[in-house]
Each structure stands twice: as C-alpha cells, then as structure tokens.
Design an enzyme around this catalytic site. Sequence first.
Site, PDB file in Angstrom:
ATOM      1  N   ASP A   1      44.799  57.538  43.926  1.00 18.46           N
ATOM      2  CA  ASP A   1      45.057  56.984  42.934  1.00 18.46           C
ATOM      3  C   ASP A   1      46.641  57.320  42.952  1.00 18.46           C
ATOM      4  O   ASP A   1      46.562  58.761  43.068  1.00 18.46           O
ATOM      5  CB  ASP A   1      44.168  56.768  41.764  1.00 18.46           C
ATOM      6  CG  ASP A   1      44.488  56.057  40.181  1.00 18.46           C
ATOM      7  OD1 ASP A   1      44.126  54.485  40.221  1.00 18.46           O
ATOM      8  OD2 ASP A   1      45.824  56.595  39.738  1.00 18.46           O
TER       9      ASP A   1
ATOM     10  N   HIS B   1      43.414  43.275  40.958  1.00 20.93           N
ATOM     11  CA  HIS B   1      42.650  42.890  42.108  1.00 20.93           C
ATOM     12  C   HIS B   1      41.529  44.135  42.223  1.00 20.93           C
ATOM     13  O   HIS B   1      41.657  45.528  41.560  1.00 20.93           O
ATOM     14  CB  HIS B   1      43.327  43.699  43.536  1.00 20.93           C
ATOM     15  CG  HIS B   1      43.259  43.140  44.928  1.00 20.93           C
ATOM     16  ND1 HIS B   1      44.261  42.872  45.631  1.00 20.93           N
ATOM     17  CD2 HIS B   1      42.072  43.364  45.530  1.00 20.93           C
ATOM     18  CE1 HIS B   1      42.753  43.045  46.883  1.00 20.93           C
ATOM     19  NE2 HIS B   1      42.021  43.608  46.762  1.00 20.93           N
TER      20      HIS B   1
ATOM     21  N   ASN C   1      37.207  48.322  35.639  1.00 14.97           N
ATOM     22  CA  ASN C   1      37.789  47.726  34.536  1.00 14.97           C
ATOM     23  C   ASN C   1      37.537  46.707  34.772  1.00 14.97           C
ATOM     24  O   ASN C   1      38.084  45.690  35.769  1.00 14.97           O
ATOM     25  CB  ASN C   1      39.401  48.027  34.273  1.00 14.97           C
ATOM     26  CG  ASN C   1      38.793  49.582  34.212  1.00 14.97           C
ATOM     27  OD1 ASN C   1      38.039  50.437  33.174  1.00 14.97           O
ATOM     28  ND2 ASN C   1      40.183  50.894  34.561  1.00 14.97           N
TER      29      ASN C   1
ATOM     30  N   CYS D   1      50.090  40.689  44.713  1.00 17.11           N
ATOM     31  CA  CYS D   1      49.524  42.062  43.906  1.00 17.11           C
ATOM     32  C   CYS D   1      49.570  42.753  44.906  1.00 17.11           C
ATOM     33  O   CYS D   1      50.235  43.278  46.352  1.00 17.11           O
ATOM     34  CB  CYS D   1      48.458  41.442  44.518  1.00 17.11           C
ATOM     35  SG  CYS D   1      46.898  42.527  44.799  1.00 17.11           S
TER      36      CYS D   1
ATOM     37  N   HIS E   1      36.813  52.352  40.967  1.00 18.38           N
ATOM     38  CA  HIS E   1      37.445  53.859  40.805  1.00 18.38           C
ATOM     39  C   HIS E   1      36.628  54.798  40.907  1.00 18.38           C
ATOM     40  O   HIS E   1      35.804  54.927  39.990  1.00 18.38           O
ATOM     41  CB  HIS E   1      37.661  54.465  38.974  1.00 18.38           C
ATOM     42  CG  HIS E   1      39.135  53.414  39.019  1.00 18.38           C
ATOM     43  ND1 HIS E   1      40.298  53.825  38.203  1.00 18.38           N
ATOM     44  CD2 HIS E   1      38.800  52.359  38.064  1.00 18.38           C
ATOM     45  CE1 HIS E   1      40.811  52.718  38.517  1.00 18.38           C
ATOM     46  NE2 HIS E   1      40.332  51.701  37.943  1.00 18.38           N
TER      47      HIS E   1
ATOM     48  N   HIS F   1      38.723  46.414  42.287  1.00 18.92           N
ATOM     49  CA  HIS F   1      38.999  47.626  42.509  1.00 18.92           C
ATOM     50  C   HIS F   1      37.770  48.691  42.474  1.00 18.92           C
ATOM     51  O   HIS F   1      37.727  48.411  41.093  1.00 18.92           O
ATOM     52  CB  HIS F   1      39.760  48.699  42.820  1.00 18.92           C
ATOM     53  CG  HIS F   1      41.047  48.024  41.412  1.00 18.92           C
ATOM     54  ND1 HIS F   1      41.414  47.368  40.873  1.00 18.92           N
ATOM     55  CD2 HIS F   1      40.871  49.059  40.493  1.00 18.92           C
ATOM     56  CE1 HIS F   1      42.108  47.643  39.463  1.00 18.92           C
ATOM     57  NE2 HIS F   1      41.717  48.836  39.246  1.00 18.92           N
TER      58      HIS F   1
ATOM     59  N   HIS G   1      41.689  39.749  47.932  1.00 17.81           N
ATOM     60  CA  HIS G   1      41.683  39.145  46.428  1.00 17.81           C
ATOM     61  C   HIS G   1      40.733  38.335  46.247  1.00 17.81           C
ATOM     62  O   HIS G   1      41.492  37.905  46.102  1.00 17.81           O
ATOM     63  CB  HIS G   1      43.384  38.737  47.117  1.00 17.81           C
ATOM     64  CG  HIS G   1      44.154  38.761  45.626  1.00 17.81           C
ATOM     65  ND1 HIS G   1      44.938  39.862  45.849  1.00 17.81           N
ATOM     66  CD2 HIS G   1      43.754  37.964  44.658  1.00 17.81           C
ATOM     67  CE1 HIS G   1      44.523  39.186  44.218  1.00 17.81           C
ATOM     68  NE2 HIS G   1      44.515  38.086  43.636  1.00 17.81           N
TER      69      HIS G   1
ATOM     70  N   GLY H   1      40.276  46.583  30.498  1.00 14.56           N
ATOM     71  CA  GLY H   1      41.415  48.131  30.481  1.00 14.56           C
ATOM     72  C   GLY H   1      41.784  47.984  32.008  1.00 14.56           C
ATOM     73  O   GLY H   1      42.483  48.371  32.580  1.00 14.56           O
TER      74      GLY H   1
ATOM     75  N   CYS I   1      47.476  43.749  47.026  1.00 15.85           N
ATOM     76  CA  CYS I   1      47.739  43.286  48.911  1.00 15.85           C
ATOM     77  C   CYS I   1      48.638  44.177  49.421  1.00 15.85           C
ATOM     78  O   CYS I   1      48.478  43.910  50.915  1.00 15.85           O
ATOM     79  CB  CYS I   1      47.861  41.959  48.392  1.00 15.85           C
ATOM     80  SG  CYS I   1      45.869  41.273  48.485  1.00 15.85           S
TER      81      CYS I   1
END
Length: 120
Positions: free
Chosen positions: A38, A106, A95, A12, A110, A108, A54, A101, A15
């Site tokens: 990002d 993992h 997402n 990942c 935004h 997250h 994870h 999308g 990770c």
Amino acid sequence: MPEENEQISEDCVFCKILNGEIESNLVYSDEEIVAFNDINPKAPIHILIVPRKHIESVAEMERGDEFIVGNMIKVAKILAEENRIGEKGYKLLINVGEEGGQVVPHLHLHLLGGKKLREF
Ligand code: 5GP
Ligand code: ZN
C-alpha cells in the site's frame, strides 16, 4: 473493439497498476491475482491483494467471483507467512462502498500486520 477486454476499467488506478501504467511494489503475481505494498501503509505490513479482473466491490461480485475472493484469501495467508506474521496474527479487511470506507473502486483485500492492531 468494445469487447476487447471487459476485465479492465480504463479509469481505475488498480487496473493501471495491473497493466504497468502506474508503478507499484509487486510482492505477488499469478494469472488471477496480484499483490503490492500500500502506498500509504497503516501498519508495518500493509499489502493490497487485488484480482486482475476489474470487480468494483463485493457488492458488484458476479457468479463465480467467489472463487477469486477465496484465492485472494489464500494469497493473503501465503504473504502473511512470507512476512513472518502467520503465527502472531494479522488483519484481513475489505472495505465496501462509500460508508464502508472504500476509496478505490476495484475490489481489494488489505493484509495488515506487524503490530498489535486495534479492533477495526
Ligand atoms: P480502500 O480505502 O479503497 O479500501 O483502500 C484503498 C487503498 O489503496 C488505500 O489504503 C490507499 O493507500 C491505496 N492506494 C491508493 N492509490 C494507490 C496507488 O497508486 N498505489 C498503491 N500502492 N496504493 C494505493
Ligand atoms: Zn480496476
């Protein structure tokens, strides 16, 4: 050593960022959550808020993970204020899965801001 670290997935990308194998621009870190810019920003401020555990996606959340996600939102609020977009506003986006999308498997969040953002 199968149960050595069940919280990490070897393939990942996030990770790998968490364990320092891949470089990132960390903007926040605590025992549960990290945040970094990002690599391909879609707004002037585009930060990814990522749990150290994870968890593949919202669809894969286990009992108790809701507390982690709650803390991710709290970290987003802190980072928005640090970036002076707390009052103007910002977008928080998760997402989920292929049609949602999600590219990195993992979980997250935004944090997007710094300009007027379209609906989604
Ligand atoms: P998703 O589409 O899965 O919700 O978002 C994944 C995000 O991770 C994308 O916005 C992408 O630009 C970002 N990303 C992918 N690989 C890396 C990386 O190695 N470093 C950083 N900082 N961001 C990444
Ligand atoms: Zn991972």
